[in-house]
Write an enzyme that holds these catalytic residues in place. Sequence first.
Site, PDB file in Angstrom:
ATOM      1  CE1 TYR A 104      23.617   3.602  39.440  1.00 21.96           C
ATOM      2  CE2 TYR A 104      24.953   5.585  39.207  1.00 21.96           C
ATOM      3  CZ  TYR A 104      24.655   4.288  38.823  1.00 21.96           C
ATOM      4  OH  TYR A 104      25.379   3.692  37.836  1.00 21.96           O
ATOM      5  CG  PHE A 152      35.010   7.731  35.308  1.00 19.12           C
ATOM      6  CD1 PHE A 152      35.370   6.489  35.819  1.00 19.12           C
ATOM      7  CD2 PHE A 152      35.327   8.854  36.048  1.00 19.12           C
ATOM      8  CE1 PHE A 152      36.042   6.367  37.039  1.00 19.12           C
ATOM      9  CE2 PHE A 152      36.008   8.746  37.263  1.00 19.12           C
ATOM     10  CZ  PHE A 152      36.367   7.510  37.753  1.00 19.12           C
ATOM     11  NE  ARG A 201      22.163  15.904  37.217  1.00 20.20           N
ATOM     12  CZ  ARG A 201      22.521  15.145  36.171  1.00 20.20           C
ATOM     13  NH1 ARG A 201      21.682  14.933  35.181  1.00 20.20           N
ATOM     14  NH2 ARG A 201      23.728  14.631  36.116  1.00 20.20           N
ATOM     15  N   GLY A 210      23.240  16.234  43.802  1.00 24.14           N
ATOM     16  CA  GLY A 210      24.008  14.993  43.717  1.00 24.14           C
ATOM     17  C   GLY A 210      25.172  15.057  42.736  1.00 24.14           C
TER      18      GLY A 210
HETATM   19  N1  UDP Z   1      24.149  18.269  32.591  1.00 16.85           N
HETATM   20  C1  UDP Z   1      23.738  19.552  32.230  1.00 16.85           C
HETATM   21  N2  UDP Z   1      22.550  19.686  31.578  1.00 16.85           N
HETATM   22  C2  UDP Z   1      21.752  18.643  31.259  1.00 16.85           C
HETATM   23  C3  UDP Z   1      22.182  17.341  31.605  1.00 16.85           C
HETATM   24  C4  UDP Z   1      23.392  17.186  32.281  1.00 16.85           C
HETATM   25  O1  UDP Z   1      24.420  20.536  32.505  1.00 16.85           O
HETATM   26  O2  UDP Z   1      20.673  18.857  30.675  1.00 16.85           O
HETATM   27  C5  UDP Z   1      25.429  18.091  33.286  1.00 16.85           C
HETATM   28  C6  UDP Z   1      25.313  17.389  34.636  1.00 16.85           C
HETATM   29  O3  UDP Z   1      25.050  18.309  35.651  1.00 16.85           O
HETATM   30  C7  UDP Z   1      26.679  16.724  34.752  1.00 16.85           C
HETATM   31  C8  UDP Z   1      27.078  16.428  33.305  1.00 16.85           C
HETATM   32  O4  UDP Z   1      26.234  17.240  32.497  1.00 16.85           O
HETATM   33  O5  UDP Z   1      27.609  17.642  35.277  1.00 16.85           O
HETATM   34  C9  UDP Z   1      26.885  14.982  32.915  1.00 16.85           C
HETATM   35  O6  UDP Z   1      25.576  14.597  33.284  1.00 16.85           O
HETATM   36  P1  UDP Z   1      24.927  13.251  32.798  1.00 16.85           P
HETATM   37  O7  UDP Z   1      23.518  13.233  33.331  1.00 16.85           O
HETATM   38  O8  UDP Z   1      25.109  13.107  31.331  1.00 16.85           O
HETATM   39  O9  UDP Z   1      25.795  12.099  33.458  1.00 16.85           O
HETATM   40  P2  UDP Z   1      26.131  11.758  35.000  1.00 16.85           P
HETATM   41  O10 UDP Z   1      27.377  12.535  35.320  1.00 16.85           O
HETATM   42  O11 UDP Z   1      24.971  12.129  35.832  1.00 16.85           O
HETATM   43  O12 UDP Z   1      26.368  10.302  34.979  1.00 16.85           O
END
Ligand code: UDP
Length: 328
Positions: A140, A168, A280, A282
């Site tokens: 991405y 962000f 997760r 990435g």
């Molecule tokens: N996250 C989490 N649990 C979830 C979804 C997201 O702990 O069910 C964490 C994720 O690992 C990241 C943060 O929340 O550190 C923000 O994730 P999100 O997917 O909202 O946004 P991104 O940073 O991927 O754009």
Amino acid sequence: MNILVTGGAGYVGSHAARLLDRAGHEVWIYDNLSQGHREAALPGRLVEASLTDGEELRSVLRGRRIDAVMHFAANALVGESVLDPAKYYRNNVIGTLSLLEAMRDTEVHRIVFSSTTAVYGAPERIPIVEDEPKQPISPYGFTKLIMERVLEDYARAYGFGFAALRYFNAAGATPDGDLGEDHDPETHLVPLVLQTALGQREAITIFGEDYPTPDGTCIRDYVHVDDLADAHLKALGCLRSGEGIQLNLGTGRGHSVREIIESCRRVTGRPIPERSGERREGDPPKLVADASRAKSLLGWAPRYTQLDDIVATAWKWHESHPNGYASN
Ligand code: UDP
């Protein structure tokens, strides 16, 4: 101005389209509704079509006498891009190239492009400035970096004027509760935590508690979606032929996953069960913006500076739309 908003039925795009409309611009939405919602698009303004349909694009750009494009249409999930990179290269790279070719053919040379903090990868220096090395760690992030580079070349060779806005973490909803965040499936932290508060999910899973951060969970910079929309409006006024700008859009304050859950407990007054999960793929440990360039070049500053205020707008949306736009 006459403005084409691709992805204008999506989350950030719909908020920007509404702001542009209220500022007196003539707005057209171009969206295939693969992720967007008809209800989120400005009434009577939706062209339902694909970015790869060059003929339709040219016809809209010419027919509506478009002056500038805001390009939101994209796939934007880090995790999904790792699992299915082809989808990201197809939609984000080929789709955007198709748009740029149609713009070139119709002599529409102004574009505000949705970019992302993911172009930086896992940067060493926090807060992140725009000149930090760009080493994306997900497909991405790489698709967005490719398109930023293409835009630089188009600016130099064809006189395009562009702004690449590196978001962000977009969060929140319009304070009147009309527009909000509705993804299917939902993967973003704030909506997932609020759905847990609504009792729609058993618990929120924390993805990793062993990161090198004070509470072990990832830190992100959550910026209100209407503040992002405002930056787009301001960027539109700063586009110069043959030039491009890259700008970080964030608040400059980082919040951990645990802090988000705590904020949601405060705002909703409801219990929100949590459970521990694996990291997760990435996800870098910490991403916080230095947005001083956007402040000095655009005169932009986020109006929402408190996390609880951002969460409160999201909560208003989720409470009144427990099934997203399908609740309407
Ligand atoms: N996250 C989490 N649990 C979830 C979804 C997201 O702990 O069910 C964490 C994720 O690992 C990241 C943060 O929340 O550190 C923000 O994730 P999100 O997917 O909202 O946004 P991104 O940073 O991927 O754009």
